[in-house]
Motif scaffolding. Structure first.
Motif, PDB file in Angstrom:
ATOM      1  N   PRO A 249       4.698  -2.156 -10.118  1.00  9.02           N
ATOM      2  CA  PRO A 249       3.572  -1.967  -8.929  1.00  9.02           C
ATOM      3  C   PRO A 249       3.648  -0.633  -7.759  1.00  9.02           C
ATOM      4  O   PRO A 249       4.727   0.682  -8.772  1.00  9.02           O
ATOM      5  N   ALA A 250       2.869  -0.468  -7.086  1.00 13.76           N
ATOM      6  CA  ALA A 250       3.015   0.661  -6.111  1.00 13.76           C
ATOM      7  C   ALA A 250       4.771   1.081  -5.644  1.00 13.76           C
ATOM      8  O   ALA A 250       5.314  -0.003  -5.038  1.00 13.76           O
ATOM      9  N   GLN A 251       5.456   2.153  -5.604  1.00 10.89           N
ATOM     10  CA  GLN A 251       6.330   2.706  -5.484  1.00 10.89           C
ATOM     11  C   GLN A 251       6.879   4.187  -4.029  1.00 10.89           C
ATOM     12  O   GLN A 251       5.790   4.744  -4.351  1.00 10.89           O
ATOM     13  N   ALA A 252       7.437   3.905  -3.596  1.00 11.73           N
ATOM     14  CA  ALA A 252       7.181   4.349  -2.357  1.00 11.73           C
ATOM     15  C   ALA A 252       8.969   5.823  -2.418  1.00 11.73           C
ATOM     16  O   ALA A 252       9.658   4.286  -1.938  1.00 11.73           O
ATOM     17  N   VAL A 253       8.593   6.750  -2.106  1.00 11.84           N
ATOM     18  CA  VAL A 253       9.962   7.170  -1.923  1.00 11.84           C
ATOM     19  C   VAL A 253      10.826   8.025  -0.883  1.00 11.84           C
ATOM     20  O   VAL A 253       9.648   9.607  -1.141  1.00 11.84           O
ATOM     21  N   GLY A 254      11.336   7.976  -0.428  1.00  5.98           N
ATOM     22  CA  GLY A 254      11.196   8.388   0.999  1.00  5.98           C
ATOM     23  C   GLY A 254      10.641   7.898   2.088  1.00  5.98           C
ATOM     24  O   GLY A 254       9.325   8.167   1.650  1.00  5.98           O
ATOM     25  N   GLY A 255      11.530   8.647   3.650  1.00  8.69           N
ATOM     26  CA  GLY A 255      10.339   7.659   4.074  1.00  8.69           C
ATOM     27  C   GLY A 255       8.848   8.044   4.281  1.00  8.69           C
ATOM     28  O   GLY A 255       7.422   7.494   4.662  1.00  8.69           O
ATOM     29  N   SER A 256       8.779   9.348   4.631  1.00  9.53           N
ATOM     30  CA  SER A 256       7.436  10.031   4.629  1.00  9.53           C
ATOM     31  C   SER A 256       6.517   9.802   2.850  1.00  9.53           C
ATOM     32  O   SER A 256       4.906   9.248   3.775  1.00  9.53           O
ATOM     33  N   ASP A 257       6.642   9.528   2.603  1.00  5.49           N
ATOM     34  CA  ASP A 257       6.107   8.923   1.362  1.00  5.49           C
ATOM     35  C   ASP A 257       6.133   7.315   1.357  1.00  5.49           C
ATOM     36  O   ASP A 257       4.221   6.747   1.328  1.00  5.49           O
ATOM     37  N   ALA A 258       6.576   6.736   2.074  1.00  8.19           N
ATOM     38  CA  ALA A 258       6.797   5.516   2.662  1.00  8.19           C
ATOM     39  C   ALA A 258       5.564   5.320   3.490  1.00  8.19           C
ATOM     40  O   ALA A 258       4.454   3.966   3.939  1.00  8.19           O
ATOM     41  N   LEU A 259       5.391   6.358   4.716  1.00  3.70           N
ATOM     42  CA  LEU A 259       4.541   5.980   5.714  1.00  3.70           C
ATOM     43  C   LEU A 259       2.876   6.136   5.413  1.00  3.70           C
ATOM     44  O   LEU A 259       1.767   5.596   5.627  1.00  3.70           O
ATOM     45  N   LEU A 260       2.608   7.222   4.338  1.00  4.30           N
ATOM     46  CA  LEU A 260       1.532   7.913   3.314  1.00  4.30           C
ATOM     47  C   LEU A 260       1.119   6.694   3.323  1.00  4.30           C
ATOM     48  O   LEU A 260      -0.243   6.106   3.376  1.00  4.30           O
ATOM     49  N   ILE A 261       1.795   6.049   1.793  1.00  2.00           N
ATOM     50  CA  ILE A 261       0.457   5.081   1.584  1.00  2.00           C
ATOM     51  C   ILE A 261       1.137   3.445   1.266  1.00  2.00           C
ATOM     52  O   ILE A 261      -0.184   3.232   1.031  1.00  2.00           O
ATOM     53  N   SER A 262       1.457   3.327   2.572  1.00  2.00           N
ATOM     54  CA  SER A 262       1.686   2.111   3.309  1.00  2.00           C
ATOM     55  C   SER A 262       0.256   1.580   4.152  1.00  2.00           C
ATOM     56  O   SER A 262      -0.384   0.910   5.209  1.00  2.00           O
ATOM     57  N   ARG A 263       0.207   2.785   4.613  1.00  2.00           N
ATOM     58  CA  ARG A 263      -0.747   2.571   6.349  1.00  2.00           C
ATOM     59  C   ARG A 263      -2.266   2.522   5.459  1.00  2.00           C
ATOM     60  O   ARG A 263      -2.641   2.421   4.520  1.00  2.00           O
ATOM     61  N   LYS A 264      -2.657   1.380   6.263  1.00  2.00           N
ATOM     62  CA  LYS A 264      -4.478   1.535   5.764  1.00  2.00           C
ATOM     63  C   LYS A 264      -4.901   2.591   5.858  1.00  2.00           C
ATOM     64  O   LYS A 264      -4.847   3.937   6.459  1.00  2.00           O
ATOM     65  N   SER A 265      -6.043   2.186   5.066  1.00  5.44           N
ATOM     66  CA  SER A 265      -7.131   3.411   5.014  1.00  5.44           C
ATOM     67  C   SER A 265      -8.447   3.062   3.541  1.00  5.44           C
ATOM     68  O   SER A 265      -7.351   2.043   3.716  1.00  5.44           O
ATOM     69  N   ASP A 266      -9.151   4.303   3.397  1.00  7.76           N
ATOM     70  CA  ASP A 266     -10.287   3.891   2.819  1.00  7.76           C
ATOM     71  C   ASP A 266      -9.735   3.085   1.429  1.00  7.76           C
ATOM     72  O   ASP A 266     -10.136   2.373   1.020  1.00  7.76           O
ATOM     73  N   GLY A 267      -8.827   3.709   0.834  1.00  2.18           N
ATOM     74  CA  GLY A 267      -8.601   2.877  -0.641  1.00  2.18           C
ATOM     75  C   GLY A 267      -7.232   1.700  -0.116  1.00  2.18           C
ATOM     76  O   GLY A 267      -6.849   1.984  -1.201  1.00  2.18           O
ATOM     77  N   ASN A 268      -6.896   1.492   0.786  1.00  4.00           N
ATOM     78  CA  ASN A 268      -5.952   0.627   0.680  1.00  4.00           C
ATOM     79  C   ASN A 268      -6.063  -0.213   2.619  1.00  4.00           C
ATOM     80  O   ASN A 268      -5.914  -0.047   3.621  1.00  4.00           O
ATOM     81  N   LYS A 269      -6.765  -1.627   2.291  1.00  4.14           N
ATOM     82  CA  LYS A 269      -7.385  -2.202   3.037  1.00  4.14           C
ATOM     83  C   LYS A 269      -6.745  -2.876   4.121  1.00  4.14           C
ATOM     84  O   LYS A 269      -6.689  -3.148   4.941  1.00  4.14           O
ATOM     85  N   MET A 270      -5.763  -3.222   4.078  1.00  5.45           N
ATOM     86  CA  MET A 270      -4.349  -4.075   4.446  1.00  5.45           C
ATOM     87  C   MET A 270      -3.308  -3.246   4.710  1.00  5.45           C
ATOM     88  O   MET A 270      -2.745  -2.542   3.188  1.00  5.45           O
ATOM     89  N   SER A 271      -2.936  -2.668   5.674  1.00  6.15           N
ATOM     90  CA  SER A 271      -1.240  -2.031   5.385  1.00  6.15           C
ATOM     91  C   SER A 271      -0.387  -2.361   4.238  1.00  6.15           C
ATOM     92  O   SER A 271      -0.142  -4.062   4.076  1.00  6.15           O
ATOM     93  N   GLY A 272       0.706  -2.805   4.177  1.00  3.39           N
ATOM     94  CA  GLY A 272       1.511  -2.413   3.034  1.00  3.39           C
ATOM     95  C   GLY A 272       1.231  -1.778   2.054  1.00  3.39           C
ATOM     96  O   GLY A 272      -0.177  -0.921   1.572  1.00  3.39           O
ATOM     97  N   LEU A 273       2.173  -1.859   0.921  1.00  4.06           N
ATOM     98  CA  LEU A 273       2.200  -0.745  -0.165  1.00  4.06           C
ATOM     99  C   LEU A 273       0.363  -1.704  -1.564  1.00  4.06           C
ATOM    100  O   LEU A 273       0.401  -2.983  -1.574  1.00  4.06           O
ATOM    101  N   PRO A 274      -0.633  -0.483  -1.935  1.00  2.00           N
ATOM    102  CA  PRO A 274      -0.873  -0.603  -2.625  1.00  2.00           C
ATOM    103  C   PRO A 274      -1.551  -1.202  -3.895  1.00  2.00           C
ATOM    104  O   PRO A 274      -1.239  -0.025  -4.861  1.00  2.00           O
ATOM    105  N   HIS A 275      -0.817  -1.911  -4.021  1.00  2.00           N
ATOM    106  CA  HIS A 275      -0.277  -1.985  -5.763  1.00  2.00           C
ATOM    107  C   HIS A 275      -1.400  -3.004  -6.043  1.00  2.00           C
ATOM    108  O   HIS A 275      -2.889  -2.856  -5.372  1.00  2.00           O
TER     109      HIS A 275
END
Length: 388
Positions: A249-275
């Motif tokens: 699974p996709a994993q985040a380390v630290g608060g800033s990393d969690a906010l960065l990878i879990s937000r919506k983006s071109d590579g992550n169409k849905m909010s949440g971890l990009p599993h």
């Protein structure tokens, strides 16, 4: 209950259930109340339901027992299932206090075509012995909030529910009946249409608490506790889903990393971890394959732990143990409770315990997780041993 039933109860119910039924708790479970309020949109509950609500009602029966029952059969167009006249209508209302104060309450079976199959997935199996059980109050079988027969596929499960009813004293307390709640939810809500529960479980996967790690350079104590509680957790679920060893699974380390990878983006169409898509696809396939009982248990564990991985690993261990296929020693579900409460227990250590708050949360979490594991294990054992 008679003496034979009492002996069978002691032989089949674990020490947790015995302790649970002796300990009275006034706290209501947010996950339990949510279970009875999940499913499809519905019409207003009838006024008669208000008179059948359970909380605070005086105990109206003397003897509790179990009796053989027929397997679930397809309800008719009026949402009725013929099972004799010697029954007791459930005092639990289908809504909150008999009203539509909670959304998503199913007050009728919308789709009866698959209702029976979800409760008895191998009903067409030639080896199906059709051994089902009901709970009786003064010799009369109880029904669910929707008026359906309360038929259970396991004698141990029926005895556990009977013990919950028998443990009620002067006034009935639904917070002390978690197994009854899970079983009613499976029959009335999940078996009718599991879509809402399946969708919510995937939401927990996309925001799984066990995938958010404390930064060891900033908070090494919390990180160490997470490692202890979540060790091998993702590997267990990878085994369950049949994932490659190098796919996790996709994993985040630290608060800033969690906010960065879990937000919506071109590579992550849905909010949440990009599993990885394969992981999400396998998880959906497994979730959709579950019968109503196991799906209800899984949902309850997800709601309590806020984690798909913790809930799935616990349910997987319980069902594998029931089938005699567990490759490692089966752990008490206490590990899942601890894994679900890592951050909260850390905060308690740091800032202290609030009496009447944290202590009730601990108890409630233990009750919900153990109840979910108990239901999943006994249903799996019953279906496996009976050839179902």
């Amino acid at each position: 209950m008679n003496r034979a039933a009492s002996k069978l109860l002691q032989a089949n119910i674990t020490s947790f259930e015995a302790a649970l039924l002796r300990r009275a708790t006034a706290s209501s479970s947010s996950s339990s109340s949510g279970l009875l309020c999940r499913a499809l949109s519905s019409k207003n509950v009838t006024a008669a339901a208000a008179d059948r609500r359970l909380a605070g009602r005086r105990r109206f029966y003397k003897k509790v027992g179990i009796a053989p029952s027929i397997a679930p059969v397809k309800p008719d167009k009026n949402n009725k299932v013929t099972n004799g006249d010697n029954t007791v209508h459930s005092p639990i209302s289908a809504g909150v206090d008999g009203t539509q104060s909670a959304t998503g309450v199913t007050t009728s079976i919308k789709d009866t075509s698959k209702w029976t199959l979800r409760l008895n997935p191998n009903k067409h199996n030639d080896n199906n012995k059709e051994e089902w059980y009901s709970v009786t109050l003064d010799g009369r079988a109880i029904r669910t909030p929707l008026g359906l027969p309360f038929a259970l596929p396991s004698p141990a499960l029926a005895l556990a529910v009977a013990a919950e009813w028998d443990s009620q004293k002067t006034y009935l307390q639904p917070a002390q009946m978690p197994i009854m709640t899970l079983c009613c939810t499976a029959i009335d809500q999940v078996a009718s249409d599991p879509t809402a529960h399946q969708t919510d479980i995937i939401r927990y996967l996309r925001n799984d608490t066990s995938c958010y790690w404390a930064d060891p350079t900033e908070d090494r104590v919390l990180n160490r506790q997470q490692v202890q509680a979540w060790s091998k957790l993702h590997e267990t679920v990878s085994e369950l889903l049949g994932l490659p060893d190098d796919l996790g699974p996709a994993q985040a380390v630290g608060g800033s990393d969690a906010l960065l990878i879990s937000r919506k983006s071109d590579g992550n169409k849905m909010s949440g971890l990009p599993h990885p898509p394969l992981l999400v696809e396998k998880a959906k396939k497994w979730i959709n394959s579950l019968d109503a009982w196991t799906l209800t248990a899984l949902y309850s564990a997800c709601a309590e732990s806020k984690s798909f991985f913790i809930a799935a690993a616990m349910i997987f261990e319980a069902t594998q143990h029931a089938k005699g296929e567990c490759k490692v020693a089966t752990r008490d579900p206490k590990w899942a409770v601890q894994a679900a409460r890592v951050e909260e227990e850390f905060n308690i250590e740091m800032w202290g315990l609030v009496e009447g708050g944290h202590d009730y949360d601990r108890l409630n979490s233990s009750i919900q997780m153990h109840a979910a594991s108990f239901v999943a294990q006994n249903v799996a054992a019953s279906f496996h041993l009976d050839g179902r």
